[in-house]
Design a protein around this motif. Sequence first.
Motif, PDB file in Angstrom:
ATOM      1  N   ASN A 228       0.809  -1.222   0.000  1.00 58.21           N
ATOM      2  CA  ASN A 228       0.000   0.000   0.000  1.00 58.21           C
ATOM      3  C   ASN A 228       0.842   1.272   0.000  1.00 58.21           C
ATOM      4  O   ASN A 228       0.381   2.312  -0.483  1.00 58.21           O
ATOM      5  CB  ASN A 228      -0.933  -0.001   1.220  1.00 58.21           C
ATOM      6  N   LEU A 229       2.052   1.215   0.531  1.00 54.68           N
ATOM      7  CA  LEU A 229       2.902   2.409   0.536  1.00 54.68           C
ATOM      8  C   LEU A 229       3.301   2.834  -0.875  1.00 54.68           C
ATOM      9  O   LEU A 229       3.685   3.999  -1.078  1.00 54.68           O
ATOM     10  CB  LEU A 229       4.168   2.136   1.364  1.00 54.68           C
ATOM     11  N   GLU A 230       3.215   1.935  -1.850  1.00 53.55           N
ATOM     12  CA  GLU A 230       3.573   2.254  -3.228  1.00 53.55           C
ATOM     13  C   GLU A 230       2.368   2.654  -4.073  1.00 53.55           C
ATOM     14  O   GLU A 230       2.521   2.889  -5.280  1.00 53.55           O
ATOM     15  CB  GLU A 230       4.255   1.046  -3.878  1.00 53.55           C
ATOM     16  N   GLN A 231       1.195   2.741  -3.479  1.00 53.14           N
ATOM     17  CA  GLN A 231      -0.004   3.057  -4.236  1.00 53.14           C
ATOM     18  C   GLN A 231      -0.086   4.551  -4.569  1.00 53.14           C
ATOM     19  O   GLN A 231       0.528   5.397  -3.899  1.00 53.14           O
ATOM     20  CB  GLN A 231      -1.253   2.629  -3.460  1.00 53.14           C
ATOM     21  N   ASP A 232      -0.893   4.871  -5.582  1.00 54.07           N
ATOM     22  CA  ASP A 232      -1.013   6.262  -6.035  1.00 54.07           C
ATOM     23  C   ASP A 232      -1.654   7.159  -4.989  1.00 54.07           C
ATOM     24  O   ASP A 232      -1.304   8.346  -4.872  1.00 54.07           O
ATOM     25  CB  ASP A 232      -1.841   6.313  -7.327  1.00 54.07           C
ATOM     26  N   TYR A 233      -2.596   6.618  -4.220  1.00 55.40           N
ATOM     27  CA  TYR A 233      -3.292   7.480  -3.257  1.00 55.40           C
ATOM     28  C   TYR A 233      -2.344   7.967  -2.152  1.00 55.40           C
ATOM     29  O   TYR A 233      -2.560   9.031  -1.566  1.00 55.40           O
ATOM     30  CB  TYR A 233      -4.501   6.758  -2.652  1.00 55.40           C
ATOM     31  N   VAL A 234      -1.275   7.205  -1.886  1.00 57.08           N
ATOM     32  CA  VAL A 234      -0.302   7.628  -0.883  1.00 57.08           C
ATOM     33  C   VAL A 234       0.506   8.809  -1.415  1.00 57.08           C
ATOM     34  O   VAL A 234       0.719   9.810  -0.705  1.00 57.08           O
ATOM     35  CB  VAL A 234       0.625   6.456  -0.498  1.00 57.08           C
ATOM     36  N   THR A 236      -0.477  10.875  -3.682  1.00 59.30           N
ATOM     37  CA  THR A 236      -1.398  12.003  -3.769  1.00 59.30           C
ATOM     38  C   THR A 236      -1.578  12.679  -2.415  1.00 59.30           C
ATOM     39  O   THR A 236      -1.580  13.919  -2.307  1.00 59.30           O
ATOM     40  CB  THR A 236      -2.768  11.536  -4.301  1.00 59.30           C
ATOM     41  N   ALA A 237      -1.730  11.864  -1.360  1.00 60.99           N
ATOM     42  CA  ALA A 237      -1.910  12.422  -0.017  1.00 60.99           C
ATOM     43  C   ALA A 237      -0.670  13.195   0.419  1.00 60.99           C
ATOM     44  O   ALA A 237      -0.777  14.275   1.027  1.00 60.99           O
ATOM     45  CB  ALA A 237      -2.205  11.295   0.971  1.00 60.99           C
ATOM     46  N   ARG A 238       0.509  12.680   0.098  1.00 69.30           N
ATOM     47  CA  ARG A 238       1.732  13.395   0.449  1.00 69.30           C
ATOM     48  C   ARG A 238       1.876  14.673  -0.366  1.00 69.30           C
ATOM     49  O   ARG A 238       2.346  15.709   0.148  1.00 69.30           O
ATOM     50  CB  ARG A 238       2.940  12.489   0.228  1.00 69.30           C
ATOM     51  N   ALA A 239       1.479  14.638  -1.640  1.00 73.46           N
ATOM     52  CA  ALA A 239       1.573  15.836  -2.488  1.00 73.46           C
ATOM     53  C   ALA A 239       0.646  16.938  -2.008  1.00 73.46           C
ATOM     54  O   ALA A 239       0.932  18.123  -2.211  1.00 73.46           O
ATOM     55  CB  ALA A 239       1.242  15.462  -3.938  1.00 73.46           C
ATOM     56  N   LYS A 240      -0.464  16.555  -1.362  1.00 74.48           N
ATOM     57  CA  LYS A 240      -1.390  17.560  -0.831  1.00 74.48           C
ATOM     58  C   LYS A 240      -0.912  18.173   0.478  1.00 74.48           C
ATOM     59  O   LYS A 240      -1.573  19.043   1.031  1.00 74.48           O
ATOM     60  CB  LYS A 240      -2.773  16.933  -0.625  1.00 74.48           C
ATOM     61  N   GLY A 241       0.217  17.701   0.970  1.00 76.14           N
ATOM     62  CA  GLY A 241       0.765  18.257   2.199  1.00 76.14           C
ATOM     63  C   GLY A 241       0.275  17.571   3.456  1.00 76.14           C
ATOM     64  O   GLY A 241       0.493  18.090   4.561  1.00 76.14           O
ATOM     65  N   ARG A 245       2.524  11.070   9.418  1.00 74.09           N
ATOM     66  CA  ARG A 245       1.879  10.215  10.409  1.00 74.09           C
ATOM     67  C   ARG A 245       0.440   9.902  10.012  1.00 74.09           C
ATOM     68  O   ARG A 245      -0.017   8.767  10.134  1.00 74.09           O
ATOM     69  CB  ARG A 245       1.917  10.898  11.774  1.00 74.09           C
ATOM     70  N   THR A 246      -0.257  10.896   9.502  1.00 73.36           N
ATOM     71  CA  THR A 246      -1.644  10.696   9.074  1.00 73.36           C
ATOM     72  C   THR A 246      -1.706   9.770   7.862  1.00 73.36           C
ATOM     73  O   THR A 246      -2.574   8.900   7.776  1.00 73.36           O
ATOM     74  CB  THR A 246      -2.299  12.047   8.736  1.00 73.36           C
ATOM     75  N   VAL A 247      -0.783   9.953   6.931  1.00 69.94           N
ATOM     76  CA  VAL A 247      -0.764   9.117   5.735  1.00 69.94           C
ATOM     77  C   VAL A 247      -0.560   7.649   6.094  1.00 69.94           C
ATOM     78  O   VAL A 247      -1.279   6.763   5.626  1.00 69.94           O
ATOM     79  CB  VAL A 247       0.343   9.590   4.762  1.00 69.94           C
ATOM     80  N   MET A 249      -0.517   6.090   9.333  1.00 73.33           N
ATOM     81  CA  MET A 249      -1.294   5.489  10.409  1.00 73.33           C
ATOM     82  C   MET A 249      -2.806   5.524  10.172  1.00 73.33           C
ATOM     83  O   MET A 249      -3.545   4.843  10.896  1.00 73.33           O
ATOM     84  CB  MET A 249      -0.983   6.196  11.737  1.00 73.33           C
ATOM     85  N   VAL A 250      -3.250   6.301   9.205  1.00 74.09           N
ATOM     86  CA  VAL A 250      -4.689   6.365   8.931  1.00 74.09           C
ATOM     87  C   VAL A 250      -5.004   5.691   7.598  1.00 74.09           C
ATOM     88  O   VAL A 250      -5.679   4.659   7.545  1.00 74.09           O
ATOM     89  CB  VAL A 250      -5.199   7.819   8.944  1.00 74.09           C
ATOM     90  N   HIS A 251      -4.493   6.246   6.513  1.00 71.84           N
ATOM     91  CA  HIS A 251      -4.857   5.751   5.188  1.00 71.84           C
ATOM     92  C   HIS A 251      -4.195   4.409   4.860  1.00 71.84           C
ATOM     93  O   HIS A 251      -4.878   3.450   4.476  1.00 71.84           O
ATOM     94  CB  HIS A 251      -4.500   6.809   4.136  1.00 71.84           C
ATOM     95  N   VAL A 252      -2.866   4.364   4.989  1.00 71.03           N
ATOM     96  CA  VAL A 252      -2.162   3.132   4.625  1.00 71.03           C
ATOM     97  C   VAL A 252      -2.513   1.997   5.588  1.00 71.03           C
ATOM     98  O   VAL A 252      -2.768   0.855   5.164  1.00 71.03           O
ATOM     99  CB  VAL A 252      -0.641   3.371   4.609  1.00 71.03           C
ATOM    100  N   LEU A 253      -2.548   2.273   6.867  1.00 72.67           N
ATOM    101  CA  LEU A 253      -2.818   1.225   7.852  1.00 72.67           C
ATOM    102  C   LEU A 253      -4.212   0.634   7.669  1.00 72.67           C
ATOM    103  O   LEU A 253      -4.397  -0.586   7.749  1.00 72.67           O
ATOM    104  CB  LEU A 253      -2.662   1.787   9.261  1.00 72.67           C
ATOM    105  N   ARG A 254      -5.192   1.482   7.403  1.00 69.09           N
ATOM    106  CA  ARG A 254      -6.558   0.974   7.265  1.00 69.09           C
ATOM    107  C   ARG A 254      -6.679   0.019   6.079  1.00 69.09           C
ATOM    108  O   ARG A 254      -7.293  -1.049   6.184  1.00 69.09           O
ATOM    109  CB  ARG A 254      -7.528   2.148   7.101  1.00 69.09           C
ATOM    110  N   ASN A 255      -6.100   0.383   4.958  1.00 73.59           N
ATOM    111  CA  ASN A 255      -6.147  -0.506   3.802  1.00 73.59           C
ATOM    112  C   ASN A 255      -5.281  -1.751   3.995  1.00 73.59           C
ATOM    113  O   ASN A 255      -5.620  -2.829   3.491  1.00 73.59           O
ATOM    114  CB  ASN A 255      -5.694   0.237   2.543  1.00 73.59           C
ATOM    115  N   SER A 256      -4.195  -1.616   4.726  1.00 72.53           N
ATOM    116  CA  SER A 256      -3.305  -2.753   4.936  1.00 72.53           C
ATOM    117  C   SER A 256      -3.901  -3.780   5.890  1.00 72.53           C
ATOM    118  O   SER A 256      -3.514  -4.952   5.868  1.00 72.53           O
ATOM    119  CB  SER A 256      -1.951  -2.275   5.484  1.00 72.53           C
ATOM    120  N   MET A 257      -4.824  -3.367   6.731  1.00 77.05           N
ATOM    121  CA  MET A 257      -5.396  -4.276   7.708  1.00 77.05           C
ATOM    122  C   MET A 257      -6.368  -5.277   7.094  1.00 77.05           C
ATOM    123  O   MET A 257      -6.714  -6.284   7.729  1.00 77.05           O
ATOM    124  CB  MET A 257      -6.126  -3.481   8.795  1.00 77.05           C
TER     125      MET A 257
END
Length: 335
Positions: A228-234, A236-241, A245-247, A249-257
Amino acid sequence: MLTFTIRRLIFAVPTLLFTALIIFLLLELAPGDPMSNVPLTVPDDVKQQMRLALGLGEPMHIRFFKWIVQFFWIEPLNLFDQMFGTTFAEGKLRVISWQSRSPVIDIIAERIPQTLWVVGTAYVVAIAIAIPVGIYSAYRQYSFFDQAGTFITMVGYSVPPFFSGVLVIVVFAVNLGWFPSIYDTTHKVVDWDSFVVQLKQMIMPVMVLALQITSQISRFMRASMLDNLEQDYVRTARAKGMGERTVVMVHVLRNSMIPVVTVIALGIPAIFGGAIITEQVFKVNGIGQLLITAIQANDLPMVQTLTFIFAVLIVLFNLFADVLYGILDPRIRYD
């Protein structure tokens, strides 16, 4: 989601009935005679009367039907009577152990607390360790922590519990004398001192069980996080600033679970079966040791009931995993 859950519960009924039939037939056709443990001095006519008393003189389909009725109807009624003081199951024939001549469910209920003390604690400890280790190993890929964690988890997953159990007994019980080598099932926790004694005798069996569970879950967690760390949404989230930690522990972790949930949910009934070896090594008087004893004594009602309980747990935790999918991933809709 509610409709899906109800539908799965309805479909689980024929699945469990078919599973019960397979278990019953396999054990009935297996070699062995419950009368083999009877002394040779007992006359044949007495053995025949004992066989009839155990219900072995009835046809196979009649015995299967009685066992199903006893398990699904009479035993739940008996549990209801014990909880609320009613008499619905009074006088009804229950599933009786051939070895102890006691109701099977009552014997299992006496053993479950011992198994839950060890197995339940081991599973909670393993999950609490495995998920953070898997997350950090993936985020710091190829670091010293990741390489050390990979080595330890590979060793932990490869070493069988009968070897690791004996190893920790030799090191921590025999050489160091820190913990007792035999689990005292008669010990009761009534105060702080007795709780410390209980904690000490739990440490080694919990350590052995948690080592294997942690190794498996942490590897799945690491692999899912890396994917999941290599996905496009990650990106995109980093590019939006968005904060790192949010990227993570929230987005990546939820999909990885999502795939990890399957391992955790299905591992709960599996660890009860896997605890058989650990309970034998540390003399824990739990469900696993009860199953081994019943097999050795040809106690078919006990073996059938315990095996079927494992099957019920697998079906229920499969459903639990599917429900969690819908909670973790909004894209999954069952209704």
